[in-house]
Scaffold this motif. Structure first.
Motif, PDB file in Angstrom:
ATOM      1  N   ARG A  41       1.967  11.060  -9.270  1.00  0.00           N
ATOM      2  CA  ARG A  41       0.747  11.402  -7.422  1.00  0.00           C
ATOM      3  C   ARG A  41      -0.018   9.611  -8.116  1.00  0.00           C
ATOM      4  NH1 ARG A  41      -0.518  16.641  -7.336  1.00  0.00           N
ATOM      5  NH2 ARG A  41       1.006  17.991  -9.127  1.00  0.00           N
ATOM      6  N   LEU A  42      -0.758   8.604  -8.983  1.00  0.00           N
ATOM      7  CA  LEU A  42      -1.568   8.031  -8.984  1.00  0.00           C
ATOM      8  C   LEU A  42       0.018   6.871  -8.903  1.00  0.00           C
ATOM      9  CD1 LEU A  42      -3.424   8.845 -11.825  1.00  0.00           C
ATOM     10  CD2 LEU A  42      -4.533   7.968  -9.603  1.00  0.00           C
ATOM     11  N   ALA A  43       0.751   7.012  -9.494  1.00  0.00           N
ATOM     12  CA  ALA A  43       1.872   5.756  -8.560  1.00  0.00           C
ATOM     13  C   ALA A  43       2.081   5.167  -7.208  1.00  0.00           C
ATOM     14  CB  ALA A  43       2.952   5.981  -9.926  1.00  0.00           C
ATOM     15  N   ALA A  44       2.340   6.672  -6.565  1.00  0.00           N
ATOM     16  CA  ALA A  44       1.725   6.621  -5.046  1.00  0.00           C
ATOM     17  C   ALA A  44       1.093   5.239  -4.804  1.00  0.00           C
ATOM     18  CB  ALA A  44       1.871   7.757  -4.439  1.00  0.00           C
ATOM     19  N   TYR A  45       0.056   5.235  -4.778  1.00  0.00           N
ATOM     20  CA  TYR A  45      -1.066   4.649  -4.317  1.00  0.00           C
ATOM     21  C   TYR A  45      -1.075   2.702  -4.674  1.00  0.00           C
ATOM     22  CZ  TYR A  45      -3.241   8.968  -3.823  1.00  0.00           C
ATOM     23  OH  TYR A  45      -3.723  10.316  -3.669  1.00  0.00           O
TER      24      TYR A  45
ATOM     25  N   VAL B  75       1.196   0.782   6.497  1.00  0.00           N
ATOM     26  CA  VAL B  75       1.009  -0.456   5.444  1.00  0.00           C
ATOM     27  C   VAL B  75       0.728  -1.694   6.651  1.00  0.00           C
ATOM     28  CG1 VAL B  75       1.887  -1.695   4.389  1.00  0.00           C
ATOM     29  CG2 VAL B  75       2.164   0.861   4.000  1.00  0.00           C
ATOM     30  N   VAL B  76       1.677  -1.606   7.453  1.00  0.00           N
ATOM     31  CA  VAL B  76       1.387  -2.299   8.304  1.00  0.00           C
ATOM     32  C   VAL B  76      -0.025  -2.762   9.293  1.00  0.00           C
ATOM     33  CG1 VAL B  76       2.148  -3.423  10.687  1.00  0.00           C
ATOM     34  CG2 VAL B  76       4.305  -3.559   9.320  1.00  0.00           C
ATOM     35  N   PHE B  77      -0.178  -1.343  10.245  1.00  0.00           N
ATOM     36  CA  PHE B  77      -1.617  -1.774  10.512  1.00  0.00           C
ATOM     37  C   PHE B  77      -3.160  -2.297   9.164  1.00  0.00           C
ATOM     38  CE2 PHE B  77      -6.152   0.995  11.442  1.00  0.00           C
ATOM     39  CZ  PHE B  77      -6.133  -0.128  12.749  1.00  0.00           C
ATOM     40  N   LEU B  78      -2.578  -1.641   7.877  1.00  0.00           N
ATOM     41  CA  LEU B  78      -4.068  -1.925   6.909  1.00  0.00           C
ATOM     42  C   LEU B  78      -3.291  -3.914   6.657  1.00  0.00           C
ATOM     43  CD1 LEU B  78      -5.428  -1.707   4.496  1.00  0.00           C
ATOM     44  CD2 LEU B  78      -3.536  -1.734   3.147  1.00  0.00           C
ATOM     45  N   THR B  79      -2.890  -4.731   6.934  1.00  0.00           N
ATOM     46  CA  THR B  79      -1.873  -5.897   6.798  1.00  0.00           C
ATOM     47  C   THR B  79      -2.466  -6.839   7.944  1.00  0.00           C
ATOM     48  OG1 THR B  79       0.152  -4.986   5.140  1.00  0.00           O
ATOM     49  CG2 THR B  79      -0.802  -7.408   6.192  1.00  0.00           C
ATOM     50  N   ARG B  80      -2.044  -5.557   8.623  1.00  0.00           N
ATOM     51  CA  ARG B  80      -3.213  -6.755  10.343  1.00  0.00           C
ATOM     52  C   ARG B  80      -3.965  -6.550  10.287  1.00  0.00           C
ATOM     53  NH1 ARG B  80      -6.215  -8.142  13.532  1.00  0.00           N
ATOM     54  NH2 ARG B  80      -6.073  -8.212  15.749  1.00  0.00           N
ATOM     55  N   VAL B  81      -5.615  -4.755   9.583  1.00  0.00           N
ATOM     56  CA  VAL B  81      -7.306  -5.266   9.276  1.00  0.00           C
ATOM     57  C   VAL B  81      -7.114  -6.790   8.742  1.00  0.00           C
ATOM     58  CG1 VAL B  81      -8.660  -4.444   8.707  1.00  0.00           C
ATOM     59  CG2 VAL B  81      -7.042  -3.209  10.317  1.00  0.00           C
ATOM     60  N   ILE B  82      -6.278  -6.525   7.839  1.00  0.00           N
ATOM     61  CA  ILE B  82      -6.643  -8.102   6.664  1.00  0.00           C
ATOM     62  C   ILE B  82      -6.422  -9.757   6.566  1.00  0.00           C
ATOM     63  CG2 ILE B  82      -6.214  -8.276   3.666  1.00  0.00           C
ATOM     64  CD1 ILE B  82      -5.633  -5.000   3.441  1.00  0.00           C
ATOM     65  N   LEU B  83      -4.624  -9.434   6.783  1.00  0.00           N
ATOM     66  CA  LEU B  83      -4.326 -11.035   7.187  1.00  0.00           C
ATOM     67  C   LEU B  83      -4.078 -11.167   8.462  1.00  0.00           C
ATOM     68  CD1 LEU B  83      -1.209 -10.666   4.860  1.00  0.00           C
ATOM     69  CD2 LEU B  83      -4.328 -11.485   4.231  1.00  0.00           C
ATOM     70  N   GLY B  84      -4.740 -10.377   9.530  1.00  0.00           N
ATOM     71  CA  GLY B  84      -4.599 -11.195  10.464  1.00  0.00           C
ATOM     72  C   GLY B  84      -3.354 -10.642  11.670  1.00  0.00           C
TER      73      GLY B  84
ATOM     74  N   PRO C  96      -3.291   4.023   4.091  1.00  0.00           N
ATOM     75  CA  PRO C  96      -3.251   2.917   4.425  1.00  0.00           C
ATOM     76  C   PRO C  96      -4.328   2.317   5.614  1.00  0.00           C
ATOM     77  CG  PRO C  96      -0.565   2.833   3.583  1.00  0.00           C
ATOM     78  CD  PRO C  96      -1.321   4.514   3.759  1.00  0.00           C
ATOM     79  N   ALA C  97      -3.704   3.616   6.917  1.00  0.00           N
ATOM     80  CA  ALA C  97      -5.044   3.226   7.750  1.00  0.00           C
ATOM     81  C   ALA C  97      -5.868   3.770   7.882  1.00  0.00           C
ATOM     82  CB  ALA C  97      -3.677   4.280   9.304  1.00  0.00           C
ATOM     83  N   ALA C  98      -6.807   4.674   6.601  1.00  0.00           N
ATOM     84  CA  ALA C  98      -7.811   5.647   6.650  1.00  0.00           C
ATOM     85  C   ALA C  98      -8.866   4.521   6.126  1.00  0.00           C
ATOM     86  CB  ALA C  98      -7.658   6.710   5.731  1.00  0.00           C
ATOM     87  N   LEU C  99      -7.810   3.417   5.002  1.00  0.00           N
ATOM     88  CA  LEU C  99      -8.805   2.754   4.398  1.00  0.00           C
ATOM     89  C   LEU C  99      -8.740   1.149   5.056  1.00  0.00           C
ATOM     90  CD1 LEU C  99      -9.577   1.536   2.400  1.00  0.00           C
ATOM     91  CD2 LEU C  99      -7.708   0.567   1.147  1.00  0.00           C
ATOM     92  N   ALA C 100      -8.141   0.992   6.241  1.00  0.00           N
ATOM     93  CA  ALA C 100      -7.857   0.201   7.173  1.00  0.00           C
ATOM     94  C   ALA C 100      -9.602   0.423   7.953  1.00  0.00           C
ATOM     95  CB  ALA C 100      -6.809  -0.130   8.449  1.00  0.00           C
ATOM     96  N   THR C 101      -9.733   1.674   8.041  1.00  0.00           N
ATOM     97  CA  THR C 101     -10.349   1.974   9.042  1.00  0.00           C
ATOM     98  C   THR C 101     -12.402   1.846   7.853  1.00  0.00           C
ATOM     99  OG1 THR C 101     -10.643   4.335   8.757  1.00  0.00           O
ATOM    100  CG2 THR C 101      -9.294   3.712  10.430  1.00  0.00           C
TER     101      THR C 101
END
Length: 656
Positions: free
Chosen positions: A432-436, A197-206, A246-251
């Protein structure tokens, strides 16, 4: 614990380093890459006939890292992303470490004793599947479905990365399967999840310390992840795959280069995506469809920006051919994957909310009837308001809407084509969907935190420069550490401490207290009682290694395989029952007087039987199909070998 950390971090970190990825990106992608190495390595090892072991992971890690370094990492011509400053990395690492401790503490409270198990339906399969990996020395996702004698084709395929990791922990440490399972789940929920999640945030917010530290802390404040998946089901492979989603989405975002601080070279971004996909798929295929759904707004936004550029440049029609063709092909491929990569139809779970109520659950981060996460929800709403006010990151908001829509369809729509089409991948299961939902709620809330902090900072600056007067120019050198101001750092510590306290109490604490019963042994719904634990502990000394035990999978008897490493007739509740299995289930007690029972006993080589009483999972009708394994003390066909309370082990004495 440290063995599990090493298994899920070190192989992927080595491969990321070989690709030239550094610092926060390396830490964020390491778990995803490790899952790829484990999943692909297991398939290759099975194909080559090599036993599954840590040596397989080590070998594929060395080969993949060396290949990555030779092809990519050593080539300076590809460029290099400007790495984050070390004080920033250290601050974020500290926030992740504290969050890991807090989430780990909550998971420990939920589970209780280290060898406790989730006393729920799916866990019979998962525990026995780990034993199956150890017994067959085969962790391939193409073969795990064979456990219990399932046929060929797609029936043999089951995502096995989670099971392979648990098996590795047991192989290295010698600990019980139940302990390995709990350790792997703890690492997934307390370490992999915040890193991703932190990696995804890094990619989106810098590279913004406040945003990244806040994302780390906030990631531990949701019931929907990881706790819900540890209680419902339990859905352990989903837990693992969702933790790296989240990491996969960041890529995907890096490939599309639509984030404001995207600086990874394009080739490296593509390689990160391609390397990560197998790990995501082999952990659980449903996360691939989730990635498709959440990537759609990103790709459409990228397409719109590209077409707008062509229009503004008055490009000839020929320039539109490539993007249009690529869009059509991508949409077609996504539609095929969406339709084919799903289980058979299941409509057993009905909506529990109205559509407006389901929307309210999304906005308040209270899915599946859990309590409202007040602070996180307010911060996420502030983040949404910030996007609207700044007119940026619209695609992030669209991703959140997609996640919310999938949840609302499952939680609020009645049965029909829409519910099946949009959520059939997840068995139309709202849990299962709530987890996203937390994936995007965390990023939005982190954006909300930075907006609040910036507003406070502006308010202070309007008070006549008093803050600046506290730190005159001659002290500037002492107030700045490689670009990070110490007042900002101190303020960040205070903010994160408040977030930590407010998110770890209330909703999360109450959920743990209410649901730890599902890991306790002596309840009216447990799979195994304390007496059954003790009897299973003595089983290896009383039952030969080549013996086969007749069991009722609905009362915990099947877990003799996971706990005692003795083969059973049925490894899980959904195993196909043939004529011989049915005869034994219905008439084993009458073997001495019924030749057809003895014929089935000899054919299946049954020599022992377990009677774990009449407390059944879900009180399912199928649990009543085993009268031949009840009240065996009255039978002339079996002899009591050992007992502990109501749990009894018998030896088949009839049939010669």
């Amino acid at each position: 614990m440290f063995v599990a950390l090493a298994i899920v971090l070190l192989p992927g970190a080595a491969l990321a380093w070989g690709l030239g990825i550094r610092r926060l990106s390396l830490f964020g992608l390491a778990p995803l890459f490790s899952l790829t190495l484990a999943g692909v390595g297991a398939v290759i090892a099975a194909w080559l006939g090599v036993p599954w072991s840590p040596a397989v992971v080590l070998a594929i890690t060395v080969l993949a890292t060396a290949g990555a370094w030779f092809l990519v990492g050593r080539r300076a011509a590809l460029g290099a992303a400007a790495p984050e400053k070390w004080p920033l990395v250290a601050g974020v690492a500290a926030a992740i470490a504290v969050t890991a401790l807090m989430v780990g503490r909550r998971i420990t409270q939920l589970v209780g004793a280290p060898d406790n198990i989730s006393q729920r339906y799916d866990n019979v399969f998962h525990l026995n599947a780990v034993r199956y990996v150890l017994d067959t020395e085969n962790a391939s996702s193409l073969d795990l479905g064979r456990m219990g004698g399932n046929g060929g084709g797609r029936a043999t395929i089951y995502p096995a990365v989670w099971h392979s990791l648990c098996a590795l922990v047991t192989q290295v440490t010698g600990t019980e399967i139940a302990v390995s399972v709990n350790v792997v789940n703890l690492v997934a929920g307390a370490v992999i999840w915040p890193l991703s999640v932190v990696f995804l945030t890094r990619v989106i917010l810098g590279p913004r310390l406040m945003a990244l530290a806040a994302a780390a802390v906030l990631s531990g404040g949701f019931v929907a992840f990881p706790y819900l998946l540890m209680v419902w089901g339990p859905l352990f492979p989903n837990l693992l795959s969702a933790s790296v989603l989240p990491a996969a989405l960041a890529t995907v975002i890096l490939v599309c280069r639509i984030a404001p601080d995207t600086d990874e070279p394009r080739l490296r971004s593509w390689l990160a995506l391609l390397v990560g996909l197998p790990g995501l798929a082999l952990s659980h295929m449903s996360s691939v469809n989730a990635l498709l759904a959440f990537s759609a707004p990103i790709l459409l936004w990228k397409l719109a920006v590209h077409v707008r550029g062509l229009i503004r440049a008055r490009a000839p029609l020929g320039k539109y051919i490539l993007p249009v063709t690529a869009t059509v092909l991508a949409a077609a491929a996504a539609a095929v994957i969406w339709k084919l990569v799903r289980p058979g139809f299941y409509g057993g779970w009905k909506p529990h909310q109205t559509v407006p109520g389901a929307i309210g659950e999304v906005v308040s981060n209270a899915p599946a009837g859990t309590d409202v996460a007040i602070l996180t929800s307010i911060l996420a709403l502030i983040g949404i308001a910030t996007i609207v006010r700044r007119r940026t990151l619209w695609w992030l908001l669209a991703c959140y809407v997609v996640a919310g829509y999938l949840y609302v369809v499952d939680a609020g729509y009645e049965a029909g084509w829409a519910r099946d089409f949009f959520t059939g991948t997840w068995y139309q299961d709202v849990n299962r969907l709530a987890a996203y939902l937390p994936i995007f709620a965390v990023v939005l809330a982190a954006l909300g935190v930075t907006a609040v902090v910036e507003a406070v900072r502006r308010m202070i600056s309007r008070q006549g420069g008093r803050l600046q007067a506290l730190y005159p120019a001659r002290r500037a050198a002492f107030m700045d550490v490689r670009g990070i101001r110490l007042p900002d750092l101190a303020g960040g510590v205070v903010v994160c401490a408040l977030l930590l306290v407010l998110t770890q109490t209330g909703t999360v604490r109450d959920y743990i207290v209410d649901n730890k019963i599902f890991y306790q042994r002596d309840t009216k719904e447990s799979i195994l009682s304390s007496d059954e634990y003790r009897l299973l502990d003595r089983l290896p000394a009383e039952v030969p290694e080549d013996a086969v035990i007749a069991v009722n999978p609905w009362n915990g008897g099947s877990l003799a395989y996971a706990f005692a490493d003795r083969k059973v007739l049925e490894y899980h509740q959904t195993q196909r029952m043939n004529d011989d299995l049915r005869i034994i289930a219905e008439d084993l007690a009458n073997a001495a007087s019924d030749p057809k029972v003895c014929a089935a006993v000899r054919k299946l080589q049954v020599t022992y039987a377990l009677d774990f009483g009449e407390q059944y999972l879900l009180n399912h009708p199928s649990s009543r199909m085993y009268p031949g394994l009840q009240d065996l003390e009255k039978s002339r066909s079996l002899q009591l070998v050992d007992s502990e309370g109501d749990a009894k082990l018998y030896k088949v004495t009839a049939c010669g």
